[in-house]
Motif scaffolding. Sequence first.
Motif, PDB file in Angstrom:
ATOM      1  N   ARG A 203     -12.214   5.291  -2.851  1.00 28.58           N
ATOM      2  CA  ARG A 203     -11.561   6.251  -3.730  1.00 28.58           C
ATOM      3  C   ARG A 203     -10.200   6.675  -3.176  1.00 28.58           C
ATOM      4  O   ARG A 203      -9.214   6.828  -3.891  1.00 28.58           O
ATOM      5  N   LEU A 204     -10.192   6.879  -1.868  1.00 31.75           N
ATOM      6  CA  LEU A 204      -8.944   7.259  -1.200  1.00 31.75           C
ATOM      7  C   LEU A 204      -7.869   6.207  -1.447  1.00 31.75           C
ATOM      8  O   LEU A 204      -6.712   6.526  -1.756  1.00 31.75           O
ATOM      9  N   MET A 205      -8.304   4.962  -1.348  1.00 31.05           N
ATOM     10  CA  MET A 205      -7.352   3.878  -1.556  1.00 31.05           C
ATOM     11  C   MET A 205      -6.815   3.894  -2.984  1.00 31.05           C
ATOM     12  O   MET A 205      -5.616   3.699  -3.204  1.00 31.05           O
TER      13      MET A 205
ATOM     14  N   PHE B 165      -4.231   6.681  -3.235  1.00 35.64           N
ATOM     15  CA  PHE B 165      -2.950   6.283  -2.637  1.00 35.64           C
ATOM     16  C   PHE B 165      -2.227   5.298  -3.524  1.00 35.64           C
ATOM     17  O   PHE B 165      -1.019   5.404  -3.756  1.00 35.64           O
ATOM     18  N   ALA B 166      -2.995   4.329  -4.022  1.00 33.24           N
ATOM     19  CA  ALA B 166      -2.371   3.282  -4.825  1.00 33.24           C
ATOM     20  C   ALA B 166      -1.729   3.887  -6.055  1.00 33.24           C
ATOM     21  O   ALA B 166      -0.597   3.525  -6.423  1.00 33.24           O
TER      22      ALA B 166
ATOM     23  N   PHE C 292       1.556   5.747  -4.962  1.00 30.62           N
ATOM     24  CA  PHE C 292       2.682   4.878  -4.633  1.00 30.62           C
ATOM     25  C   PHE C 292       3.104   4.053  -5.835  1.00 30.62           C
ATOM     26  O   PHE C 292       4.291   3.775  -6.021  1.00 30.62           O
ATOM     27  N   GLY C 293       2.113   3.683  -6.640  1.00 32.19           N
ATOM     28  CA  GLY C 293       2.465   2.962  -7.860  1.00 32.19           C
ATOM     29  C   GLY C 293       3.357   3.794  -8.746  1.00 32.19           C
ATOM     30  O   GLY C 293       4.389   3.328  -9.246  1.00 32.19           O
TER      31      GLY C 293
ATOM     32  N   THR D 242       5.293   6.184  -7.757  1.00 35.22           N
ATOM     33  CA  THR D 242       6.604   6.264  -7.099  1.00 35.22           C
ATOM     34  C   THR D 242       7.452   5.064  -7.465  1.00 35.22           C
ATOM     35  O   THR D 242       8.633   5.189  -7.855  1.00 35.22           O
ATOM     36  N   CYS D 243       6.839   3.877  -7.348  1.00 35.38           N
ATOM     37  CA  CYS D 243       7.587   2.662  -7.656  1.00 35.38           C
ATOM     38  C   CYS D 243       8.075   2.686  -9.099  1.00 35.38           C
ATOM     39  O   CYS D 243       9.256   2.420  -9.383  1.00 35.38           O
TER      40      CYS D 243
ATOM     41  N   LEU E 296      10.898   5.035  -9.586  1.00 33.96           N
ATOM     42  CA  LEU E 296      12.149   4.617  -8.969  1.00 33.96           C
ATOM     43  C   LEU E 296      12.768   3.454  -9.730  1.00 33.96           C
ATOM     44  O   LEU E 296      13.991   3.312  -9.769  1.00 33.96           O
ATOM     45  N   ILE E 297      11.933   2.605 -10.309  1.00 32.55           N
ATOM     46  CA  ILE E 297      12.490   1.444 -11.010  1.00 32.55           C
ATOM     47  C   ILE E 297      13.037   1.847 -12.378  1.00 32.55           C
ATOM     48  O   ILE E 297      14.160   1.532 -12.736  1.00 32.55           O
TER      49      ILE E 297
END
Lengths: 628, 104, 175
Positions: free
Chosen positions: A609-611, A614-615, A618-619, A621-622, A625-626
């Motif tokens: 679940r933690l993963m 995080f995913a 960060f996803g 964020t990406c 930013l794009i």
Amino acid sequence: MPGASVISETWLWAGWAAAAAPFAAFVLILFLLRRRPGAAAAVSLAAVATSMVFALCLLVCCVDMETPLRSVVTWMISGDTVISAGVHLDGLSLLMLAVVCGICLLVQVYSLGYMAGDPGFARYYAFMSLFAGAMIFLVLAPGLVQLYIFWELVGLSSYLLIGFWFEKFSASRAGKKAFVMTRLGDVAFLAGLLLLLVRGGVMDIAALSNGAAGLSSGMITVSAVLIFGGVIGKSAQFPLMTWLPDAMEGPTPVSALLHSATMVAAGVFLIARMFPFFSQSDAAMTFLLAVGTVSMLMSATMAMVSRDIKQVWAYSTISQLGFMLMALAAGGYFAGVFHLFTHAGFKALLFLCAGMLIHAFHSNDMFVIGQGGARGLKIPMLCMAVGAAALSGIWPFSGFASKEAVLATLVSLENPAWLIAGLAGVFLTAYYTFRLVFIIVFPAGRGQTRAEDPARGVAYAYGAMAWPVILLAFATLVLGFLAAPIRHWLAAGAGAHEAVHGPAWLAPLSLGLVFAAIAVAWVEFGRKNASQTGFVERVRVVAELFARRWYLDDIWGWAVSRLLDRGAAEACRQADNRVIDGFVHSLAGAAVASGRVLARGHRVMIQARLMIMFAVVFGLTCIMLIWG
Amino acid sequence: MIVPYTHVILLASLLFLTGMICTVLRRNLIMLLLGLEIMLNAAAVAFVGAGLHLQQIEGQAAALFILAVAAAEVAVGLALIVCIYRQTGTLDPECIESDVCELE
Amino acid sequence: MSVYSIFFYLIAALMILSTALAVTRKNMVHAVLFLVISFLASALLFFLLGAPLLGILEVVIYAGAIMVLFLFVVMMIRIRATEGSGFLLWHYLGAGGLSALYVAACLLLVRHSGPGTGAPMPAAVAAPADFGLYLFERHWLGIEIVSLLLLVALIGVLHLGLSPAGQRSGKGGPY
């Protein structure tokens, strides 16, 4: 000059000490001396006497200084706003300080006799100390925040004292009424304060007065009217006036204090303190003038039909406060403040005399007191006559000087209606005052006066109660001649150049009105075989209107029951049932349902679940930013 | 003159990565909490670096709040871990999870 | 390259090394001790970056209080070094993918970073007194909230610590 600064430092310390002493007494009595009434009274008296000594020293030494002395410590900083606490000594606050201390001291001495043997003796003195301390700090306040805090504290302690005999239902009810009605005004006051704080960012009275806040004129008017709301509540003006007559449920010395120098005086004092600020707005001052006039006339009519001796004085307090507000609103700074001082003296005197009579005859009804033989009690009756003369405004008593100053200010107004209203007020005041005096002195069944009655009155504790009364009567005689120096001291602060004496026809006219009123009262109540019914009482409708206080209480009751109980409370209940509960219920249902769905996902291991978390972060964020 | 801002951020991001790997790949609740601490510390480093870069004291204030929150988080987290250990006798996240699964 | 930057790189290397060692230790006591070194190094870094108060607090709170708390718990539980022997393959794959995603996000951030981030930063120091004043002028509400948070944490920990005792005497349950 170092010497001068040392001296002024000393005076500032004296100011602090004068204010702090009653508070110290309050704490001491509350925590240590609750079981020891004698010690409690001694501590309280000592504290007030200390304040009195300091106040007199200050009055003698620095009343005619050029600039006000200030000692200010920063209390709070938030952003650019600095809120300070401290003492501010100028002519107004010093004179007021002396009046407050003096009357508190006399009332406390008087209470030694009046409250003797009461089970709550120590508690009584604790609250009296709190009352005195709060009022002194209020008087000395340099900023509006400090003033507001002690303003509320004065309200609290008067609530405690009005409901002092709380086992009596009417007393606790009167206390609550006083508290809630003054609070109604204080809400407006607080709103005004916040408005000033947000728009001007200045809470210092001096800064507000000289226009440092840079407020627009509309803003000044709005905030001034809001602050008047607090004054209307505290000084019992129209339409929040009905708490004051009910406040008679407290002990009589409390009423004396409440009506003269502390509670109701706070409102007028606030106007006087911020006089330069308020004078920047003509609209606000006109509003104040109207409020003062209406409440002055209304309460005077109420006093004409009341049978309760204390209530008559209560109505007259409202009426006189209305006078002060009229004077201040008409630009008569000195007239209003001077009337505040003289009124403090003679109203305390009248209440203390009334208290002696009530103590002796165990009744508030003036007819009962009269028939009980009150004329046999020489000291209270004489002093009451002095007070009544001052209240009516007869030369040479203090009321004459101040009332003439008030009328002189009203003359200077363009609209003659205000002056006519003021003169009508003078007439009514003299009428109801002497109605009361004649009823007590010449009771209806005068032929068969019982001879043993005066003897009954001697039985009570005379000394402690008599001396303050005599002192106050003396002050009432003298104060009228101190108009010139008081005006000089006050002028240092305000710079007001106003007429103390009106045109030559004014004083004879007002005196003539007073004597006409006394004559009417004599014809109706004083002379032998008088009917003892006033001209108002002949007209049933009007008498009913006046006796029911112009139905103000009924209007308030109706407003509370209709608007609050049925309207707002019902709406709240419906909203609670339908909207909030319904929302919560559906929310709970949705949570349970979605929980069932999500529970399946929860059986995955914690780190997986933690993963995922995080995913996702960060996803995102990406993505941002794009395409962001 | 100190190093460029990017180097500080690089350091912080490496620390964060280490902490993240620690939380994800260790089968031990205490180590998981340690990983969280490392990540919080990395964030604090990044804040202080940014504060210096922008010449504003604000970054340090944020770092201070991170410190306080980390202290509270560790206290509660460790208490929870002790509780879990007393009840299940293990610190392995997977076993705990399966315990819960059994109880349901 | 000034002496400051030499210090910075030394400290950075120390931090990364000790953190990596801490993360990989089997023995948790060793891991905690390595992490203490890492936190001490980050305290030095705070000094270097002009935050002396934060550096001291880092030593006191992180390296001192928090790590000692970990040590206590590790000692108290005395767990056998029998960590599960690893995960399934998809877990490692997932972790690898996550790291890749993270690096991608970082690279994107670097590409989007503002001007002047490549130039060396000027040295500046926020004196502790200034910092404290600033904190209490601008962030007094935050301070209050954080102190409340700490209080809540304290109460929560007390509650968590007390509840098993009550359960042990009772019939006991999962929670």
